[in-house]
Design an enzyme around this catalytic site. Sequence first.
Site, mmCIF file in Angstrom:
data_model
loop_
_atom_site.group_PDB
_atom_site.id
_atom_site.type_symbol
_atom_site.label_atom_id
_atom_site.label_comp_id
_atom_site.label_asym_id
_atom_site.label_seq_id
_atom_site.Cartn_x
_atom_site.Cartn_y
_atom_site.Cartn_z
ATOM 1 N N GLU A 118 -72.434 1.061 -101.899
ATOM 2 C CA GLU A 118 -72.942 0.195 -102.957
ATOM 3 C C GLU A 118 -73.341 1.015 -104.180
ATOM 4 O O GLU A 118 -74.287 1.799 -104.112
ATOM 5 C CB GLU A 118 -74.156 -0.608 -102.488
ATOM 6 C CG GLU A 118 -74.712 -1.503 -103.589
ATOM 7 C CD GLU A 118 -76.035 -2.165 -103.232
ATOM 8 O OE1 GLU A 118 -76.420 -3.102 -103.940
ATOM 9 O OE2 GLU A 118 -76.682 -1.721 -102.259
ATOM 10 N N GLU A 217 -79.961 -11.292 -102.564
ATOM 11 C CA GLU A 217 -80.895 -10.174 -102.677
ATOM 12 C C GLU A 217 -81.559 -10.251 -104.044
ATOM 13 O O GLU A 217 -81.160 -9.584 -104.995
ATOM 14 C CB GLU A 217 -80.177 -8.832 -102.492
ATOM 15 C CG GLU A 217 -81.152 -7.655 -102.450
ATOM 16 C CD GLU A 217 -80.450 -6.312 -102.321
ATOM 17 O OE1 GLU A 217 -80.194 -5.895 -101.184
ATOM 18 O OE2 GLU A 217 -80.160 -5.695 -103.357
#
Length: 245
Positions: A118, A217
């Site tokens: 990520e 998130e």
Amino acid sequence: MAPLRFSANVSWLFPELPGLPARLRAAGSSGFRAAEVGWPYAEPPEALARAAREAGLQLVLINTPPVPFPHRIHLMAGRVPQGADRAAVRGEMETVFLENLRHAAGVLAQENLVGLLEPINTRLTDPQYFLDTPQQAAAILQKVGRPNLQLQMDVFHWQIMDGNLTGNIREFLPIVGHVQVAQVPGRGEPSSPGELNFPYLFQLLEDEGYKGFVGCEYQPQGDTVEGLSWLRSYWDRRGHPQAGQ
């Protein structure tokens, strides 16, 4: 086109509730059928697995270090040393990262698990983080060359670093194994004020054939359940994926 599958990141959502088991139960009662946890290591894994099972949730993502669940694992990169020149240490850091990723890919493959890279923005969130653009992550994935390593696309980070979300999504989605969403710049719900047009982005993901999970998130701007009105509207419009889809 099938509706998108959303997962509740209980490290971020339901902060009004103490403990991850309670948050998992709240996610299940709010309509989620999947959840993810950033760092679950303060809780016994058996308790988390039991809470997820009782809530009817599939646990689909955690961050390293891993615990024994059948899901994707975010393999975090290191940070550029404080005071060091990023360009000067980039080559050495990439060499170490590639070695670690090859080792991790082998370990994960033994358990049929997927590792994720990520990019995290270095403008707001973590100025020292080594991996900060999808282009850099894609190049590293190509060098590693392991099929069980994929790209994690957090549109919050991608927008801050590069913008061009439509082009980047279309270019990199074939190697994306997981998506996460939050509004920019406040990192609130997709329906909160900000730069991103999430109905457009969700439609783009559908049109491009994305089949993975979309992780929520973000930092709720108020009560988590009230703030999920955007998701209930999506489910009302597109339908709720059946369990196992």
